[in-house]
Motif scaffolding. Structure first.
Motif, short mmCIF file in Angstrom:
data_model
loop_
_atom_site.label_atom_id
_atom_site.label_comp_id
_atom_site.label_asym_id
_atom_site.label_seq_id
_atom_site.Cartn_x
_atom_site.Cartn_y
_atom_site.Cartn_z
N ALA A 39 0.88 -1.22 0.09
CA ALA A 39 0.04 -0.16 0.00
C ALA A 39 0.90 1.23 -0.08
O ALA A 39 0.53 2.28 -0.34
N GLU A 40 2.12 1.23 0.17
CA GLU A 40 3.01 2.17 0.37
C GLU A 40 3.93 2.78 -0.96
O GLU A 40 4.67 3.54 -0.90
N GLY A 41 3.54 1.70 -1.72
CA GLY A 41 4.19 1.78 -3.14
C GLY A 41 5.65 0.88 -2.99
O GLY A 41 6.23 1.08 -4.32
N GLU A 42 5.99 0.31 -1.99
CA GLU A 42 7.25 -0.55 -2.39
C GLU A 42 6.98 -1.72 -3.09
O GLU A 42 5.89 -2.37 -2.97
N VAL A 43 7.90 -2.25 -3.95
CA VAL A 43 7.94 -3.57 -4.94
C VAL A 43 8.95 -4.46 -4.74
O VAL A 43 10.10 -4.23 -4.36
N GLY A 44 8.46 -5.57 -4.30
CA GLY A 44 9.27 -6.81 -4.33
C GLY A 44 9.33 -7.67 -5.57
O GLY A 44 8.32 -7.88 -6.08
N PHE A 45 10.29 -8.38 -6.02
CA PHE A 45 10.36 -9.04 -7.12
C PHE A 45 10.78 -10.69 -6.88
O PHE A 45 11.53 -10.78 -5.84
N GLY A 46 10.00 -11.34 -7.56
CA GLY A 46 10.29 -12.70 -7.56
C GLY A 46 10.10 -13.24 -8.96
O GLY A 46 9.83 -12.46 -9.87
N ALA A 107 8.94 -12.75 -4.22
CA ALA A 107 8.76 -11.46 -4.23
C ALA A 107 8.31 -10.75 -2.93
O ALA A 107 8.87 -9.72 -2.47
N ILE A 108 7.54 -11.41 -1.90
CA ILE A 108 7.31 -11.06 -0.74
C ILE A 108 8.24 -11.14 0.17
O ILE A 108 8.55 -10.03 1.06
N TRP A 109 9.22 -12.02 0.32
CA TRP A 109 10.61 -12.00 1.05
C TRP A 109 11.47 -10.63 0.43
O TRP A 109 11.88 -10.08 1.36
N ASP A 110 11.46 -10.43 -0.71
CA ASP A 110 12.10 -9.37 -1.19
C ASP A 110 11.52 -7.91 -0.71
O ASP A 110 12.14 -7.13 0.04
N LEU A 111 10.14 -7.71 -0.99
CA LEU A 111 9.37 -6.63 -0.35
C LEU A 111 9.85 -6.40 1.17
O LEU A 111 10.07 -5.24 1.70
N TYR A 112 9.59 -7.72 2.01
CA TYR A 112 9.73 -7.60 3.43
C TYR A 112 11.33 -7.10 3.79
O TYR A 112 11.36 -6.22 4.79
N SER A 119 19.32 -6.86 3.78
CA SER A 119 19.42 -7.51 2.83
C SER A 119 18.71 -8.71 2.67
O SER A 119 18.23 -9.17 3.65
N LEU A 120 18.35 -9.39 1.74
CA LEU A 120 17.34 -10.69 1.55
C LEU A 120 18.39 -11.80 2.23
O LEU A 120 17.69 -12.60 2.96
N ILE A 345 19.66 -3.36 0.30
CA ILE A 345 18.28 -3.92 0.72
C ILE A 345 17.63 -4.72 -0.24
O ILE A 345 17.99 -4.66 -1.41
N GLY A 346 16.86 -5.70 0.43
CA GLY A 346 16.15 -6.66 -0.72
C GLY A 346 17.08 -7.74 -1.50
O GLY A 346 18.15 -8.01 -0.64
N ILE A 347 16.90 -7.73 -2.66
CA ILE A 347 17.76 -8.69 -3.59
C ILE A 347 19.08 -7.97 -3.61
O ILE A 347 20.16 -8.79 -4.23
N GLY A 348 19.35 -6.96 -3.62
CA GLY A 348 20.54 -6.20 -3.37
C GLY A 348 21.01 -5.76 -5.06
O GLY A 348 22.03 -5.15 -5.21
N PHE A 349 19.95 -5.79 -6.06
CA PHE A 349 20.28 -5.64 -7.27
C PHE A 349 18.85 -4.77 -7.68
O PHE A 349 17.86 -4.86 -7.30
N GLU A 350 19.39 -3.74 -8.56
CA GLU A 350 18.25 -3.06 -9.10
C GLU A 350 17.54 -3.50 -10.37
O GLU A 350 18.36 -4.08 -11.26
#
Length: 366
Positions: A39-46, A107-112, A119-120, A345-350
């Motif tokens: 809801a805040e616009g943050e995106v996670g990728f799977g 994707a949810i792990w990356d978002l979290y 980092s993931l 943070i997250g998967i560490g890649f853009e």
């Protein structure tokens, strides 16, 4: 987290070289890239890693798309999720379909991890700053395979995996061992053998292999136990391990001495971590297998491989090994046989949005 929307991208990326094994030749890799937005616009990728045809498992790209669109997204959308490990429980009522489960759970792990500012790898409990890189060499004639092995060694890879089958095993392994007597070498059979070929499999002991991966049927753990009693070479199970309970039963039966963990095959990062912990407690090493992933799936594998019991180099190799251009920045690179575990943070890649759009052939937003 509350999932506000989910985007499915069907992408098609051309491999630099066709990848061959005993069952299939892959020229173009089609994948599902999942974007989960809160809801805040943050995106996670799977990433959904099922193939177009059911040569590896019964799951295909089309069945994964259906399960994501019609079952999993409606189940998870707008639901409050405090931790990504809850997704495994929420999807537990859906039988099998592990690659679809991994796509959205990853994707949810990356978002979290992004929302936690870590980092993931850290979110999963990983401790390694670098992981050893291995590489798979597709089936071909011995001269071509020797050329590719030479190239991969020059690039720093510490472990080479070759594809074998009954009509193409002893000659290939003999040629490799003659040229590279001390190479860390393993053989992947993709279920090409049966117990009727016991003597042929026992002959592989002469090649001092790190392991032989999935020699027998894809759904078997019983015959593998019989075979392991007769082999000096450690058996590694791949397709046979589709869940935590499969891993537990295989270890109880002594069906193998090594387990290959592919998060897409077992249904996600949460299950992968549980299998890792089980194997660690039993003194059984694990490694991370590859599914010809894009950079997004590769990033998840790198994070997973930072856990302490991933002590065997996995099929986590450089982006340039497979693609002219990956869909992440920076691309995954191998330095002196190692890959750095991203600390961002997250998967560490853009994600390279322009490249993702270029390779996307279908897209749906829910």
């Amino acid at each position: 987290m509350i999932i506000d929307s989910v985007t499915l991208n069907h992408i098609k990326m051309k491999l630099k070289k066709p990848f061959r094994n005993s069952l299939e030749t892959v020229v173009d890799r089609e994948l599902i890239i999942v974007e989960v937005k809160d809801a805040e616009g943050e995106v996670g990728f799977g990433e959904g890693v099922a193939f177009q045809t059911p040569w590896y498992t019964e799951e295909t790209l089309n069945t994964s798309w259906h399960m994501l669109r019609d079952v999993m997204i409606p189940l998870l959308k707008s639901r409050f999720i405090s931790h990504p490990s809850e997704v495994d429980r929420l999807l537990s009522g859906i039988r099998r379909n592990p690659m679809a489960k991994f796509a959205i759970e990853g994707a949810i792990w990356d978002l979290y991890a992004k929302k936690e500012g870590i980092s993931l790898a850290e979110a999963l409990g990983g401790t390694s700053q670098k992981i050893k890189a291995g590489v798979a060499v597709g089936a071909s004639d011995p001269d071509r395979m020797l050329e590719e092995i030479r190239d991969r060694i020059s690039e720093g890879y510490e472990r080479i995996k070759v594809k074998i089958k009954p009509s193409q095993d002893l000659s290939i392994l003999s040629a490799i061992r003659e040229r590279y007597p001390n190479l860390s070498l393993m053989a992947d059979a993709n279920s090409a053998y049966s117990l009727q070929e016991m003597n042929r499999l026992k002959a592989l002991d002469a090649f001092n292999l790190l392991m032989i991966e999935q020699p027998l049927a894809a759904d078997d753990i019983v015959d593998h136990a019989l075979l392991q009693k007769e082999l000096k070479t450690p058996i590694c199970l791949d397709e046979s391990i589709a869940s935590f309970d499969d891993a537990r039963r295989a270890l109880d039966l002594n069906s193998c001495q090594v387990i290959n963990i592919k998060p897409g095959r077992v249904g996600g990062l949460t299950v992968s971590k549980k299998i890792h912990d089980l194997c660690d407690s039993r003194g059984v090493p694990v490694w991370c297998g590859g599914m010809l992933e894009s950079g997004i799936g590769r990033a998840h594998n790198i994070a997973l491989s930072s856990l302490s019991n991933f002590i065997i180099p996995g099929d986590v190799s450089a982006s340039a090994r497979y693609w002219e251009k990956d869909i992440i920045n920076p691309e995954v690179i191998v330095n002196d046989g190692f890959i750095d575990v991203p600390q961002g943070i997250g998967i560490g890649f853009e994600v390279n949005r322009s490249e993702l759009e270029r390779v996307t052939i279908a897209k749906e937003v829910y």
